[in-house]
Enzyme design. Structure first.
Site, PDB file in Angstrom:
ATOM      1  N   ARG A 131      50.949  38.570  39.317  1.00 33.88           N
ATOM      2  CA  ARG A 131      50.693  39.789  38.533  1.00 33.88           C
ATOM      3  C   ARG A 131      49.267  40.279  38.751  1.00 33.88           C
ATOM      4  O   ARG A 131      49.031  41.479  38.948  1.00 33.88           O
ATOM      5  CB  ARG A 131      50.926  39.510  37.050  1.00 33.88           C
ATOM      6  CG  ARG A 131      50.659  40.722  36.169  1.00 33.88           C
ATOM      7  CD  ARG A 131      50.803  40.402  34.699  1.00 33.88           C
ATOM      8  NE  ARG A 131      50.731  41.594  33.866  1.00 33.88           N
ATOM      9  CZ  ARG A 131      50.901  41.601  32.553  1.00 33.88           C
ATOM     10  NH1 ARG A 131      51.160  40.463  31.912  1.00 33.88           N
ATOM     11  NH2 ARG A 131      50.825  42.720  31.870  1.00 33.88           N
ATOM     12  N   ARG A 185      42.362  48.332  44.533  1.00 29.98           N
ATOM     13  CA  ARG A 185      41.447  48.165  45.659  1.00 29.98           C
ATOM     14  C   ARG A 185      42.056  48.523  47.019  1.00 29.98           C
ATOM     15  O   ARG A 185      41.384  48.410  48.045  1.00 29.98           O
ATOM     16  CB  ARG A 185      40.953  46.712  45.700  1.00 29.98           C
ATOM     17  CG  ARG A 185      40.232  46.269  44.443  1.00 29.98           C
ATOM     18  CD  ARG A 185      38.937  47.012  44.221  1.00 29.98           C
ATOM     19  NE  ARG A 185      38.181  46.471  43.101  1.00 29.98           N
ATOM     20  CZ  ARG A 185      36.956  46.807  42.762  1.00 29.98           C
ATOM     21  NH1 ARG A 185      36.312  47.723  43.490  1.00 29.98           N
ATOM     22  NH2 ARG A 185      36.349  46.282  41.730  1.00 29.98           N
ATOM     23  N   SER A 241      54.591  39.570  32.674  1.00 35.42           N
ATOM     24  CA  SER A 241      54.128  38.217  32.356  1.00 35.42           C
ATOM     25  C   SER A 241      54.949  37.162  33.084  1.00 35.42           C
ATOM     26  O   SER A 241      54.461  36.061  33.358  1.00 35.42           O
ATOM     27  CB  SER A 241      54.191  37.970  30.844  1.00 35.42           C
ATOM     28  OG  SER A 241      55.525  38.045  30.381  1.00 35.42           O
ATOM     29  N   LEU A 245      34.612  41.835  43.425  1.00 33.76           N
ATOM     30  CA  LEU A 245      35.793  40.995  43.275  1.00 33.76           C
ATOM     31  C   LEU A 245      35.818  40.285  41.928  1.00 33.76           C
ATOM     32  O   LEU A 245      36.865  40.219  41.271  1.00 33.76           O
ATOM     33  CB  LEU A 245      35.820  39.964  44.416  1.00 33.76           C
ATOM     34  CG  LEU A 245      36.964  38.952  44.429  1.00 33.76           C
ATOM     35  CD1 LEU A 245      38.315  39.648  44.515  1.00 33.76           C
ATOM     36  CD2 LEU A 245      36.780  37.972  45.582  1.00 33.76           C
ATOM     37  N   GLN A 281      30.449  29.556  47.101  1.00 32.71           N
ATOM     38  CA  GLN A 281      29.333  28.897  47.772  1.00 32.71           C
ATOM     39  C   GLN A 281      28.022  29.305  47.111  1.00 32.71           C
ATOM     40  O   GLN A 281      27.748  30.486  46.912  1.00 32.71           O
ATOM     41  CB  GLN A 281      29.321  29.290  49.249  1.00 32.71           C
ATOM     42  CG  GLN A 281      28.236  28.608  50.064  1.00 32.71           C
ATOM     43  CD  GLN A 281      28.223  29.116  51.495  1.00 32.71           C
ATOM     44  OE1 GLN A 281      28.214  30.333  51.721  1.00 32.71           O
ATOM     45  NE2 GLN A 281      28.243  28.214  52.451  1.00 32.71           N
ATOM     46  N   GLN A 315      24.013  29.875  46.615  1.00 32.59           N
ATOM     47  CA  GLN A 315      22.766  30.134  47.331  1.00 32.59           C
ATOM     48  C   GLN A 315      21.627  29.294  46.757  1.00 32.59           C
ATOM     49  O   GLN A 315      20.527  29.278  47.303  1.00 32.59           O
ATOM     50  CB  GLN A 315      22.394  31.620  47.240  1.00 32.59           C
ATOM     51  CG  GLN A 315      23.273  32.534  48.064  1.00 32.59           C
ATOM     52  CD  GLN A 315      22.847  33.983  47.959  1.00 32.59           C
ATOM     53  OE1 GLN A 315      22.212  34.401  46.983  1.00 32.59           O
ATOM     54  NE2 GLN A 315      23.196  34.781  48.953  1.00 32.59           N
TER      55      GLN A 315
END
Length: 242
Positions: free
Chosen positions: A198, A207, A90, A112, A124, A126
């Protein structure tokens, strides 16, 4: 894909002045703002001193003495290593980074944004940005994953067909918010993302290359790591451990 670090945690002028008055940084050139914040947060949990005074009163002990754990660096490095190994993470949430992430696919965006705790996103639209061939965007861009030449020819043909279909639907009066329904997962988007250290370490651990993630998001993980380490070099070891 383009990743740019827009901003990251920095010390305020008034706080920095208090440290300089205490000569904490005298003869010490490689103390980063993030490391200073980390030390302040960590020591606040265990010190009788006030957070605003910790670096001024304890900085010499931690920033000017060699690490006693034999792993190099200063006592501040040792303390942060100890905190990370003990999972008291933390204290790293007080260090944040804001990125411009450009030219990534909507498929990556879906992956993500599953990372929620410690992340903020502005993406962004659409709906409000028009992606017709004659619009300011010049049409939609798209990400091409690795594939055979034959598959790529078919893939690019499908993308061209979808662009033509989008253009025709817009000419028929369909609003952009509805025409976007035919845009593919491959269509690119841009976003601003803020995350604390963190959260970024946790994201990287899930990932990074070799963990079964899709190639595009593993590339993003590496780009984010590079940007963070360039700004705060002391974090590199913790990405290695992630």
């Amino acid at each position: 894909m383009n990743v740019t670090l827009i901003a990251h945690t920095q010390l305020s002028d008034s706080f920095l002045a208090s440290i300089l008055d205490a000569d904490v940084f005298e003869d010490v050139l490689d103390i980063s703002d993030g490391q200073t914040v980390a030390l302040t947060a960590i020591r606040t949990c265990y010190s009788p001193n006030r957070p605003s005074e910790i670096v001024a009163l304890e900085g010499e002990r931690y920033f000017k003495r060699e690490a006693t754990d034999g792993q190099g660096g200063t006592e501040a490095d040792r303390l942060i290593r100890h905190i990370v190994s003990s999972k008291h993470l933390s204290t790293l949430e007080h260090i944040s980074f804001t990125f411009a992430i450009e030219g990534v696919s909507r498929a990556l965006l879906a992956q993500l944004t599953r990372h929620r705790v410690g992340f903020s996103y502005s993406v962004q639209s659409q709906r409000y940005v028009r992606f017709g061939s004659g619009d300011k965007s010049g049409g939609f861009d798209y990400v091409t994953p690795q594939m055979s030449e034959e598959a790529e020819r078919m893939y690019k043909g499908i993308m061209s067909t979808l662009q033509l279909a989008y253009d025709e639907l817009r000419k028929l009066g369909l609003p952009a918010e509805n025409a976007r329904m035919i845009l593919p997962n491959a269509a690119t988007t841009n976003l601003v993302m803020t995350a604390n250290l963190r959260a970024l370490l946790d994201f990287y651990s899930k990932r990074r290359k070799g963990r079964g993630a899709q190639a595009e998001i593993t590339e993003l993980a590496e780009r984010l790591r590079e940007a963070v380490v360039a700004a705060e070099p002391w974090t590199d070891a913790f990405f290695e451990q992630a």
